[in-house]
Design a protein around this motif. Structure first.
Motif, PDB file in Angstrom:
ATOM      1  N   GLY A   8       8.667 -14.275  -2.204  1.00  0.00           N
ATOM      2  CA  GLY A   8      10.410 -14.222  -1.483  1.00  0.00           C
ATOM      3  C   GLY A   8      10.401 -13.176  -1.702  1.00  0.00           C
ATOM      4  N   SER A  14      -3.199  -2.118   0.357  1.00  0.00           N
ATOM      5  CA  SER A  14      -3.485  -0.700   1.261  1.00  0.00           C
ATOM      6  C   SER A  14      -3.142   0.342   0.845  1.00  0.00           C
ATOM      7  CB  SER A  14      -1.602  -1.101   2.037  1.00  0.00           C
ATOM      8  OG  SER A  14      -0.836  -0.904   1.330  1.00  0.00           O
ATOM      9  N   PHE A  58      -6.055  -1.431   6.473  1.00  0.00           N
ATOM     10  CA  PHE A  58      -7.015  -1.954   5.873  1.00  0.00           C
ATOM     11  C   PHE A  58      -7.147  -3.505   5.966  1.00  0.00           C
ATOM     12  CE2 PHE A  58      -4.999   1.896   3.753  1.00  0.00           C
ATOM     13  CZ  PHE A  58      -6.899   2.530   3.121  1.00  0.00           C
ATOM     14  N   SER A  64      11.562  -2.763  -9.051  1.00  0.00           N
ATOM     15  CA  SER A  64       9.879  -2.008  -8.304  1.00  0.00           C
ATOM     16  C   SER A  64       9.405  -2.074  -6.802  1.00  0.00           C
ATOM     17  CB  SER A  64       8.672  -2.570  -9.571  1.00  0.00           C
ATOM     18  OG  SER A  64       8.731  -3.540  -9.481  1.00  0.00           O
ATOM     19  N   THR A  65       9.938  -1.949  -5.890  1.00  0.00           N
ATOM     20  CA  THR A  65      10.252  -2.507  -4.677  1.00  0.00           C
ATOM     21  C   THR A  65       9.112  -1.412  -3.681  1.00  0.00           C
ATOM     22  OG1 THR A  65      11.988  -1.843  -4.839  1.00  0.00           O
ATOM     23  CG2 THR A  65      11.877  -4.136  -4.674  1.00  0.00           C
ATOM     24  N   SER A 119       7.590   2.103  -1.772  1.00  0.00           N
ATOM     25  CA  SER A 119       7.516   2.043  -0.654  1.00  0.00           C
ATOM     26  C   SER A 119       6.974   2.063   0.542  1.00  0.00           C
ATOM     27  CB  SER A 119       7.038   4.327  -1.177  1.00  0.00           C
ATOM     28  OG  SER A 119       5.860   4.571  -1.232  1.00  0.00           O
ATOM     29  N   GLY A 126       5.476  -3.297 -11.238  1.00  0.00           N
ATOM     30  CA  GLY A 126       6.169  -4.104 -11.567  1.00  0.00           C
ATOM     31  C   GLY A 126       5.482  -4.754 -12.472  1.00  0.00           C
ATOM     32  N   VAL A 164      11.481   1.678 -11.286  1.00  0.00           N
ATOM     33  CA  VAL A 164      10.166   2.477 -11.530  1.00  0.00           C
ATOM     34  C   VAL A 164       9.632   2.768 -10.195  1.00  0.00           C
ATOM     35  CG1 VAL A 164      10.452   2.178 -14.080  1.00  0.00           C
ATOM     36  CG2 VAL A 164       8.841   0.520 -12.025  1.00  0.00           C
ATOM     37  N   GLY A 165       8.213   3.470 -10.477  1.00  0.00           N
ATOM     38  CA  GLY A 165       7.874   3.647  -9.579  1.00  0.00           C
ATOM     39  C   GLY A 165       7.821   4.153  -7.946  1.00  0.00           C
ATOM     40  N   ASN A 181      -0.447   2.390   7.257  1.00  0.00           N
ATOM     41  CA  ASN A 181      -1.503   1.949   5.993  1.00  0.00           C
ATOM     42  C   ASN A 181      -1.821   0.857   5.408  1.00  0.00           C
ATOM     43  OD1 ASN A 181       0.540   3.210   4.274  1.00  0.00           O
ATOM     44  ND2 ASN A 181      -0.265   1.966   2.323  1.00  0.00           N
ATOM     45  N   PHE A 196       2.213   7.619  -7.483  1.00  0.00           N
ATOM     46  CA  PHE A 196       0.985   7.276  -7.783  1.00  0.00           C
ATOM     47  C   PHE A 196       1.525   5.647  -8.450  1.00  0.00           C
ATOM     48  CE2 PHE A 196       1.270  12.542  -8.011  1.00  0.00           C
ATOM     49  CZ  PHE A 196       0.152  12.584  -6.453  1.00  0.00           C
ATOM     50  N   PHE A 250      -9.097  12.636  -3.026  1.00  0.00           N
ATOM     51  CA  PHE A 250     -10.324  11.845  -3.123  1.00  0.00           C
ATOM     52  C   PHE A 250     -11.647  12.072  -1.816  1.00  0.00           C
ATOM     53  CE2 PHE A 250      -7.676   9.122  -6.135  1.00  0.00           C
ATOM     54  CZ  PHE A 250      -8.937   9.329  -7.564  1.00  0.00           C
ATOM     55  N   GLY A 292       8.975  -7.348  -7.250  1.00  0.00           N
ATOM     56  CA  GLY A 292       8.490  -6.383  -6.853  1.00  0.00           C
ATOM     57  C   GLY A 292       7.235  -5.910  -8.160  1.00  0.00           C
ATOM     58  N   ASN A 319       5.263 -10.447  -0.969  1.00  0.00           N
ATOM     59  CA  ASN A 319       3.917 -10.175  -1.006  1.00  0.00           C
ATOM     60  C   ASN A 319       3.513 -11.235  -2.105  1.00  0.00           C
ATOM     61  OD1 ASN A 319       4.304  -9.899   1.687  1.00  0.00           O
ATOM     62  ND2 ASN A 319       4.621  -7.890   0.876  1.00  0.00           N
ATOM     63  N   GLY A 324       3.843  -4.432  -8.010  1.00  0.00           N
ATOM     64  CA  GLY A 324       2.608  -3.579  -7.336  1.00  0.00           C
ATOM     65  C   GLY A 324       2.119  -3.308  -9.015  1.00  0.00           C
TER      66      GLY A 324
HETATM   67  C1  LIG Z   1      -3.103   5.058   1.133  1.00  0.00           C
HETATM   68  C2  LIG Z   1      -2.519   5.123   0.046  1.00  0.00           C
HETATM   69  C3  LIG Z   1      -3.856   5.738  -1.231  1.00  0.00           C
HETATM   70  C4  LIG Z   1      -3.645   5.269  -2.004  1.00  0.00           C
HETATM   71  N1  LIG Z   1      -4.295   6.039  -2.971  1.00  0.00           N
HETATM   72  C5  LIG Z   1      -3.707   6.324  -4.187  1.00  0.00           C
HETATM   73  C6  LIG Z   1      -4.166   6.889  -5.325  1.00  0.00           C
HETATM   74  O1  LIG Z   1      -5.604   7.095  -5.263  1.00  0.00           O
HETATM   75  N2  LIG Z   1      -3.986   6.907  -6.638  1.00  0.00           N
HETATM   76  C7  LIG Z   1      -2.854   6.375  -6.972  1.00  0.00           C
HETATM   77  O2  LIG Z   1      -2.274   6.811  -7.753  1.00  0.00           O
HETATM   78  N3  LIG Z   1      -1.513   6.128  -6.098  1.00  0.00           N
HETATM   79  C8  LIG Z   1      -2.555   6.104  -4.975  1.00  0.00           C
HETATM   80  N4  LIG Z   1      -1.209   5.698  -4.087  1.00  0.00           N
HETATM   81  C9  LIG Z   1       0.108   5.045  -3.828  1.00  0.00           C
HETATM   82  C10 LIG Z   1       0.132   4.126  -4.697  1.00  0.00           C
HETATM   83  O3  LIG Z   1      -0.706   3.114  -3.616  1.00  0.00           O
HETATM   84  C11 LIG Z   1       1.485   3.876  -4.825  1.00  0.00           C
HETATM   85  O4  LIG Z   1       2.338   4.555  -5.572  1.00  0.00           O
HETATM   86  C12 LIG Z   1       2.016   2.485  -6.095  1.00  0.00           C
HETATM   87  O5  LIG Z   1       1.552   1.346  -5.604  1.00  0.00           O
HETATM   88  C13 LIG Z   1       3.498   2.346  -6.012  1.00  0.00           C
HETATM   89  O6  LIG Z   1       3.709   1.391  -6.674  1.00  0.00           O
HETATM   90  P1  LIG Z   1       5.109   0.785  -6.664  1.00  0.00           P
HETATM   91  O7  LIG Z   1       4.634  -0.766  -7.970  1.00  0.00           O
HETATM   92  O8  LIG Z   1       5.792   1.517  -7.094  1.00  0.00           O
HETATM   93  O9  LIG Z   1       5.567  -0.725  -5.634  1.00  0.00           O
HETATM   94  P2  LIG Z   1       4.294  -1.204  -4.176  1.00  0.00           P
HETATM   95  O10 LIG Z   1       2.744  -1.394  -5.112  1.00  0.00           O
HETATM   96  O11 LIG Z   1       4.104  -0.544  -3.536  1.00  0.00           O
HETATM   97  O12 LIG Z   1       4.989  -2.230  -5.096  1.00  0.00           O
HETATM   98  C14 LIG Z   1       5.750  -2.685  -4.154  1.00  0.00           C
HETATM   99  C15 LIG Z   1       6.217  -4.207  -4.147  1.00  0.00           C
HETATM  100  O13 LIG Z   1       7.420  -5.303  -3.917  1.00  0.00           O
HETATM  101  C16 LIG Z   1       7.331  -5.555  -3.095  1.00  0.00           C
HETATM  102  N5  LIG Z   1       9.008  -5.784  -2.244  1.00  0.00           N
HETATM  103  C17 LIG Z   1       9.247  -4.830  -1.609  1.00  0.00           C
HETATM  104  N6  LIG Z   1      10.732  -5.244  -1.699  1.00  0.00           N
HETATM  105  C18 LIG Z   1      10.723  -6.845  -1.657  1.00  0.00           C
HETATM  106  C19 LIG Z   1      11.960  -7.105  -2.155  1.00  0.00           C
HETATM  107  N7  LIG Z   1      13.236  -6.696  -1.446  1.00  0.00           N
HETATM  108  N8  LIG Z   1      11.574  -9.060  -2.853  1.00  0.00           N
HETATM  109  C20 LIG Z   1      10.434  -8.846  -3.236  1.00  0.00           C
HETATM  110  N9  LIG Z   1       9.420  -7.866  -2.846  1.00  0.00           N
HETATM  111  C21 LIG Z   1      10.390  -7.149  -2.982  1.00  0.00           C
HETATM  112  C22 LIG Z   1       6.479  -5.486  -2.168  1.00  0.00           C
HETATM  113  O14 LIG Z   1       5.958  -6.208  -1.321  1.00  0.00           O
HETATM  114  C23 LIG Z   1       5.471  -5.033  -2.812  1.00  0.00           C
HETATM  115  O15 LIG Z   1       4.285  -5.761  -3.623  1.00  0.00           O
HETATM  116  C24 LIG Z   1      -1.409   5.713  -2.611  1.00  0.00           C
HETATM  117  C25 LIG Z   1      -0.971   4.830  -1.594  1.00  0.00           C
HETATM  118  C26 LIG Z   1      -1.796   5.245  -0.145  1.00  0.00           C
HETATM  119  C27 LIG Z   1      -0.443   4.712   0.896  1.00  0.00           C
END
Ligand SMILES: Cc1cc2nc3c(=O)[nH]c(=O)nc-3n(C[C@H](O)[C@H](O)[C@H](O)COP(=O)(O)OP(=O)(O)OC[C@H]3O[C@@H](n4cnc5c(N)ncnc54)[C@H](O)[C@@H]3O)c2cc1C
Length: 462
Positions: free
Chosen positions: A106, A44, A156, A131-132, A134, A15, A297-298, A152, A306, A339, A10, A35, A12
Motif C-alpha cells: 500500500g 525495472s 521491461f 527508502s522510496t 527515484s 529497503g 537511504v538509497g 525504464n 546505485f 554494462f 519502500g 508495489n 527496493g
Molecule cells: C535501467 C536501470 C538500470 C540500472 N542498473 C543498475 C546497475 O546495474 N547497478 C546498480 O547498482 N544500479 C543500477 N540501477 C539503479 C538502481 O536500480 C537503483 O539505484 C536502486 O534500485 C535504488 O534502490 P532504492 O532502494 O533506493 O529504491 P527502489 O529500488 O526504487 O525502491 C523504492 C520502492 O519504494 C516504493 N515506494 C515509493 N514511494 C512509496 C510510498 N509512498 N509508499 C510505499 N512504497 C513506496 C516503490 O514502489 C519501490 O518499490 C539501474 C537503474 C535503472 C533505471
C-alpha cells in the motif's frame, strides 16, 4: 494501533537490506511498499537491463559466427521476464514473511513524526527508514507528454521490442539499452545533448565506446538537443537541434533515459517534519533526516544512484538506529560500472577531475590492452585502464574499459578502502593470462616510480 521497532517505507535495494539488517538485530520490522517487494533493481532496473544485455550479447556472438539472421525479440523479453521472476522468488512477500518481516502492500504516508498511514490504518513506528527510491525524470520537451513514450518502468514490461527506437540520453542506461537493443535487431538512434556519450566518464574510453557502438550500427547523435516530439501514423518523430540546424529522427518508439527524480511526493514529509528539497531528502552523514529517529537511504537521498549504495546506506542507517555508536557512510569509496561491451567501470576520479583538484601533482598510468597477452588472445584490443594516483602512489581514481571491467574494478576498490599504495599490487601474484595482470604490471611501475620520486633517492641520484 500496531507498533513496530522499525518501519521501512519502500522495499527496493535500500529497503530490503535495511529490513534484513534490522531483523538481524532482533527488531520487530514492518516493510511497506505500494508495489511488490524488490523495487526498481528487480523490476525495472539492474536485473531486467542486465538480462537483456546478456541475451543481446548471446545473439551478437552467434551472428559473428553464422552471419546475419532474423531474431524474434519476444524471446529476449521472455528471458527478461523469467529472470525477474527468478530474482523475485528470493524477495517475495512469502519469503519476507518466512524470514520474520511483516509486509503491507500500500501507499505509505506520514501523518506525524511517529505515525504512518497505509491502507486506512495507522502504524506506530519507533524508528523509520525511508527508502522510496527515484522515478524516471520527465523532461519538458514540447509534445513528449502527448506520445506514448517508454521509460525504464514500461520498457521491461513489453512483450516484444519495437522495430526501431529513439533513445533520449547517452548516460549509462541509454548506452546499455542502445547496444543491447541494436544487437537484438532494433534500429537505434541515440540522442545526447553533450558532445559525447557518458560525458562524466573518462573521455578516452567513452570515445572508444562511442566508436564501437557506431561500428555496431547504433546511430549516435551527440551535441543534439531534443526540441519537439510528434506522433506520426507510423510512430514518433523527434526534432533535434544540432549545431544550430534542425534535424528530424523518426522511429516506431522513443525511450526516455535522461535522469531521475526522488520519490518524495505524497509521503507526508511535512507532517513528519522531515526536510527535503525537490531533488532529495536531506540527511546527515549518519543517514539521519532532520528528525533524528527517521533515516533515509538509497536513490531518495543520493548522491550516487546505485543498488550497492542503497545497500550500504541501508545497513549503516539501521546500525545507527539501533546501536549506541553511530558510523558515517563513506561515499568517497563508491564505484560503478556501465554494462556495455566492453564494460566501463570507474572508481574515484577521472583524470580531468583529479587535475582540477590536485593540478600537476597527480601521477597517471595508462595501459592499453594491445600489450596485454590475455586481451591479445581475443583479437580486439581497444580496451585499457587508466589509473590516477596522488604523488605518494595512493589511488585517486581508476577507469577500466574491458570485458568484465565491473569485476576488475573491485581490486582497485580493495586498495582504496584499505587505503593502500598502488605499489602493493607489484607483489600480488595474478594468474596468467588474465586481465587482472595489468594491475600487477602497473603496480611494478608504480613501485619503481615511488622509489625514484623518494627525496633521498633523488638527491643520491643527483
Ligand atoms: C535501467 C536501470 C538500470 C540500472 N542498473 C543498475 C546497475 O546495474 N547497478 C546498480 O547498482 N544500479 C543500477 N540501477 C539503479 C538502481 O536500480 C537503483 O539505484 C536502486 O534500485 C535504488 O534502490 P532504492 O532502494 O533506493 O529504491 P527502489 O529500488 O526504487 O525502491 C523504492 C520502492 O519504494 C516504493 N515506494 C515509493 N514511494 C512509496 C510510498 N509512498 N509508499 C510505499 N512504497 C513506496 C516503490 O514502489 C519501490 O518499490 C539501474 C537503474 C535503472 C533505471
Amino acid at each position: 494501533m500496531k507498533e513496530y521497532d522499525i518501519v521501512i517505507i519502500g522495499s527496493g535495494s535500500g529497503g530490503l537490506t535495511s529490513a534484513y539488517t534490522a531483523i538481524g538485530f532482533g527488531k520487530k520490522v514492518l516493510v511497506i511498499d505500494k508495489n511488490l517487494p524488490g523495487g526498481e533493481c528487480t523490476w525495472s532496473g539492474c536485473i531486467p537491463s542486465k538480462a537483456l544485455i546478456s541475451e543481446a550479447r548471446r545473439i551478437h556472438s552467434a551472428r559473428q559466427v553464422v552471419g546475419p539472421f532474423e531474431y524474434d525479440t519476444s524471446k529476449a523479453m521472455k528471458v527478461v521476464h523469467g529472470v525477474i521472476a527468478k530474482v523475485y522468488e528470493g524477495e517475495s512477500i512469502e519469503k519476507l514473511k518466512a524470514d520474520g518481516i511483516d509486509f503491507i502492500q500500500g501507499h505509505a504516508r506520514f501523518v506525524s513524526p511517529t505515525e504512518i498511514e497505509v491502507n486506512d490504518q495507522i502504524i506506530k513506528s519507533k524508528k523509520t527508514i525511508i527508502s522510496t527510491g527515484s522515478s524516471p525524470l520527465k523532461p519538458s520537451i514540447p509534445g513528449l507528454k502527448d506520445v506514448p513514450y517508454l521509460d525504464n518502468d514500461s520498457l521491461f514490461k513489453l512483450e516484444v521490442l519495437p522495430k526501431s527506437i529513439i533513445i533520449l540520453g547517452g548516460g549509462a542506461i541509454g548506452i546499455e539499452m542502445a547496444q543491447a537493443m541494436n544487437r537484438l535487431g532494433v534500429k537505434v538512434d541515440l540522442v545526447e545533448m553533450s558532445q559525447r556519450i557518458l560525458f562524466r566518464e573518462e573521455e578516452v574510453f567513452a570515445n572508444r565506446l562511442q566508436k564501437r557502438l557506431t561500428h555496431e550500427g547504433v546511430y549516435i547523435h551527440v551535441g543534439s538537443k531534443a526540441v519537439n516530439v510528434n506522433q506520426l501514423d507510423s510512430g514518433i518523430k523527434l526534432t533535434v537541434e544540432q549545431n544550430g540546424t534542425l534535424k528530424e529522427i523518426t522511429a516506431e518508439s522513443i525511450l526516455v533515459a535522461i535522469g531521475r527524480q526522488a520519490n518524495i511526493e505524497g509521503l507526508g514529509l511535512d507532517q513528519a517534519g522531515v526536510q527535503y528539497d525537490k531533488r532529495k531528502i536531506q540527511v546527515n552523514e549518519y543517514m539521519q533526516t532532520s528528525q533524528s529517529h527517521i533515516y533515509a537511504v538509497g536513490d531518495v537521498v543520493g548522491p550516487f544512484l546505485f543498488s550497492h549504495m542503497a545497500n550500504v546506506q541501508g545497513i549503516q542507517a539501521v546500525q545507527n538506529a539501533v546501536l549506541p555508536i553511530k558510523r558515517k557512510v563513506k561515499d568517497e569509496v563508491v564505484a560503478w560500472t556501465t554494462f556495455s561491451e566492453p564494460e566501463l567501470a570507474r572508481a574515484g576520479m577521472t583524470e580531468s577531475e583529479a587535475r582540477a583538484e590536485y593540478g600537476d601533482e597527480i601521477r597517471v598510468y595508462d595501459y592499453d590492452f594491445d600489450h596485454l597477452d590475455r586481451a591479445m588472445t581475443k583479437g580486439d584490443t581497444d580496451e585499457g585502464v587508466k589509473i590516477i594516483l596522488d604523488k605518494s602512489g595512493k589511488v585517486l581514481g581508476a577507469s577500466v574499459y574491458a570485458d568484465r571491467a565491473g569485476e576488475m574494478i573491485s581490486e582497485i576498490q580493495l586498495l582504496r578502502s584499505l587505503n593502500k599504495n598502488f605499489s602493493k599490487l607489484a607483489s600480488v601474484i595474478h594468474p596468467y593470462p588474465t586481465y587482472g595482470e595489468v594491475f600487477n604490471k602497473i603496480g611494478k611501475q608504480v613501485a619503481v616510480d615511488n622509489l625514484l620520486l623518494n627525496p633521498v633517492v633523488k638527491l643520491f641520484r643527483k
